[in-house]
Write an enzyme that holds these catalytic residues in place. Sequence first.
Site, short mmCIF file in Angstrom:
data_model
loop_
_atom_site.label_atom_id
_atom_site.label_comp_id
_atom_site.label_asym_id
_atom_site.label_seq_id
_atom_site.Cartn_x
_atom_site.Cartn_y
_atom_site.Cartn_z
N ARG A 131 8.03 2.92 -5.67
CA ARG A 131 6.68 2.51 -5.29
C ARG A 131 6.19 1.40 -6.23
O ARG A 131 6.49 1.41 -7.43
CB ARG A 131 5.78 3.73 -5.43
CG ARG A 131 4.33 3.53 -5.07
CD ARG A 131 4.14 3.34 -3.62
NE ARG A 131 2.77 3.64 -3.19
CZ ARG A 131 2.31 3.33 -1.98
NH1 ARG A 131 3.09 2.72 -1.10
NH2 ARG A 131 1.09 3.64 -1.63
N THR A 412 4.94 -0.53 6.50
CA THR A 412 5.92 0.46 6.40
C THR A 412 6.93 0.28 7.49
O THR A 412 6.41 0.06 8.54
CB THR A 412 5.19 1.71 6.34
OG1 THR A 412 4.15 1.68 5.47
CG2 THR A 412 5.83 2.88 6.62
N THR A 430 7.76 -0.39 2.45
CA THR A 430 6.61 -1.07 3.05
C THR A 430 6.06 -2.19 2.17
O THR A 430 6.30 -2.24 0.96
CB THR A 430 5.48 -0.05 3.32
OG1 THR A 430 4.43 -0.67 4.04
CG2 THR A 430 4.91 0.50 2.04
N ASN A 432 2.78 -2.39 2.88
CA ASN A 432 1.52 -1.78 3.27
C ASN A 432 1.08 -2.34 4.62
O ASN A 432 1.61 -1.95 5.64
CB ASN A 432 0.43 -1.92 2.22
CG ASN A 432 -0.75 -1.00 2.53
OD1 ASN A 432 -0.58 -0.03 3.27
ND2 ASN A 432 -1.91 -1.29 1.99
N ASP A 454 -3.96 0.95 -1.31
CA ASP A 454 -3.67 2.39 -1.23
C ASP A 454 -4.28 3.18 -2.38
O ASP A 454 -4.28 4.41 -2.38
CB ASP A 454 -2.16 2.64 -1.19
CG ASP A 454 -1.62 2.59 0.24
OD1 ASP A 454 -2.43 2.56 1.18
OD2 ASP A 454 -0.39 2.59 0.41
N SER A 483 0.72 7.32 -1.86
CA SER A 483 1.30 6.93 -0.57
C SER A 483 1.27 8.10 0.41
O SER A 483 1.10 9.26 0.01
CB SER A 483 2.75 6.50 -0.78
OG SER A 483 3.37 6.25 0.45
N SER A 484 1.42 7.78 1.68
CA SER A 484 1.59 8.81 2.71
C SER A 484 3.02 8.84 3.24
O SER A 484 3.33 9.61 4.16
CB SER A 484 0.65 8.55 3.90
OG SER A 484 -0.67 8.49 3.46
N GLY A 504 3.27 4.05 9.61
CA GLY A 504 2.05 4.44 10.32
C GLY A 504 0.88 4.76 9.41
O GLY A 504 -0.07 5.41 9.84
N GLY A 505 0.95 4.34 8.13
CA GLY A 505 -0.18 4.58 7.23
C GLY A 505 -0.50 6.06 7.15
O GLY A 505 0.38 6.90 6.98
O1 DON Z 1 2.18 4.06 1.35
C1 DON Z 1 1.45 4.23 2.31
O2 DON Z 1 1.05 5.32 2.66
C2 DON Z 1 1.06 3.02 3.14
N1 DON Z 1 1.11 1.86 2.33
C3 DON Z 1 1.96 2.94 4.32
C4 DON Z 1 1.63 1.77 5.21
C5 DON Z 1 2.17 1.88 6.55
O3 DON Z 1 2.79 2.83 6.93
C6 DON Z 1 1.88 0.76 7.43
N2 DON Z 1 2.51 0.95 8.68
N3 DON Z 1 2.06 1.13 9.72
#
Ligand code: DON
Length: 602
Positions: A131, A412, A430, A432, A454, A483-484, A504-505
């Site tokens: 990360r 991501t 990712t 982000n 984040d 992060s997720s 997918g955030g």
């Molecule tokens: O680490 C995380 O949770 C986010 N930066 C992930 C971002 C993400 O999945 C974007 N995609 N749709």
Amino acid sequence: MSIRLVPYYCLLGFALAVASCKTQSPTTTTADTKVKQSQGVYQYRDEDPTIKPFFSDRVGVTGRNGMVASAHPEASQVGLAILKAGGNAVDAAVAVQFALAVVYPGAGNIGGGGFMVYRDNAGKAYSLDYREKAPGRATQNMYLDSLGNVRPGLSISGHLASGVPGSVDGMVEAHKRFGKLTWAQVLQPAIDLASKGFPLTERDALGLSRIKTDLNTINPGKVYFLKSAVPTDTVSWHKGDLLIQTDLAKTLQRIQAQGRAGFYEGETARLLAEEMVRGKGLITEEDLKNYHSIWRDPILAAYKNYNVITMPPTSSGGIALVQMMRFTEPYPLRKWGWNRDSTVQVMIEAERRVYADRAKFLGDPDFVKVPATQLMSPEYLRTRWTDFSWAKATDSRAVRGGTIPGYESLETTHFSVVDKEGNAVSITTTLNGGYGSRVVIGGAGFFMNNEMDDFSIKPGSPNMYGLIGNQANAIAPHKRMLSSMTPTILEKDGKLFMVVGTPGGSTIMTSVYQTILNVIEHGMTMQQSVNALKFHHQWLPDKTIFENGAFSSTTIETLKSRGYILEQLSNTLGRMDCVLVRPDGSYEGASDPRADNTARGY
Ligand code: DON
């Protein structure tokens, strides 16, 4: 020491407590009549003929010797070629990460970071945290004005939005420890793709064309990712156009020749630091030199006869996934049926509580004490479920992170690879947001992340995914942002069973949760589970979003009558890339039909 938990089904406390009073759904039609399973292939039956719960009819790819599922056909092809050349799953994964940095610049990266979960064929599990980190000069309130208000956009776009990238160090570490082919071999496909170019898919072309204005505004005078050599070019890309990335090829060659130092020192580091000075960013050559990824003990958690191997903090994904699975484990989801009202209701209530905990407790474990074991324990989960009621949706305003005795309140793209020997890699990586901060490093040709968003930039202020955080995820120099991302591997009866993950955030963890349950509770194939329409609740805002068709009209009416706010999406949820080991030992590669995702196996 791994965070290993005793088999949950042995811990009758929570299960019995729930079973005794709350598994009786007031309305759900027993779905035995609705679900027909033949040879493990799920067939959806509903009285509402307009409901089609799958995004597409795509079928999985089968192979016995190896499988790669990633977001881009070129990258999956690279992974397959590495496997066929005698590389193992880690070699292929490293090659795919670098290939994605070339062919999938919206999320594939060397200017970002990620997480890897690895299970070797002897069953030993590892996780690698690569990360991004806050630069040394970052401060807690760097995105606030003098009145303490958030300065909009600063953590999302431009130079100040970037954390110190971790992807290259992560790949160096993974390859050093587990790779079989040479470093030069695993880098070469990405170098070839960058220097010779590759034909854009329609989606690639649309993506790059859409960010033309940002490219020109944030990178004045540069020509990266524009169709012509004129800096202010506004010509659109089209399917089949060749994207050649000469500077990126040179950067990758430096990494190939010098390993870590090819990125974190010398020419690349100098170009990156100069770019930061030019755009008033914070990352210095010293930040780069000091960046190191970390091997962490993965979360290992039993669920029925499965074992979940997933990512610990700095990602919240693993803890959240285990919490959600355990909240709903005592309920007869299979009997109720896929996305029937009761199934959905208990899943939403699990999600609501899990995201409230995430906001309160989770952050970089090198900076804050994360009560991981307690958060996943049945005793704790039981206390979180006492206000569950079939009659009415729990009010998110009344749900706060739980209470853990002794805990001090501080506040991501995904790809999956399995090789012939059964070594398995699950990586989510990712920048982000799409194309990250949209800053391209002059002379080096790659996008930088906007991962600083984040962090919780102000307590209670939602980030770009609507996620709220507190002190545990506040900005501090050299800290990793929460992060997720949820790269996960499942064992069944002690053997490799599934490799799963998605971008997918904030929706990552709930998509992974559903994708796993679709297979192990509802009997879907891996590809059916990926195709299946999804839903999501994240505590705040207090609403459930769902893909069109995910719920039948009966489910919608029942949930609404119990106070659930439902919002049908015009877009989609998840871009899963997964591999399942079938009972006969062959692999089913499943890639998401919602985008260019492709599985390749042999
Ligand atoms: O680490 C995380 O949770 C986010 N930066 C992930 C971002 C993400 O999945 C974007 N995609 N749709």
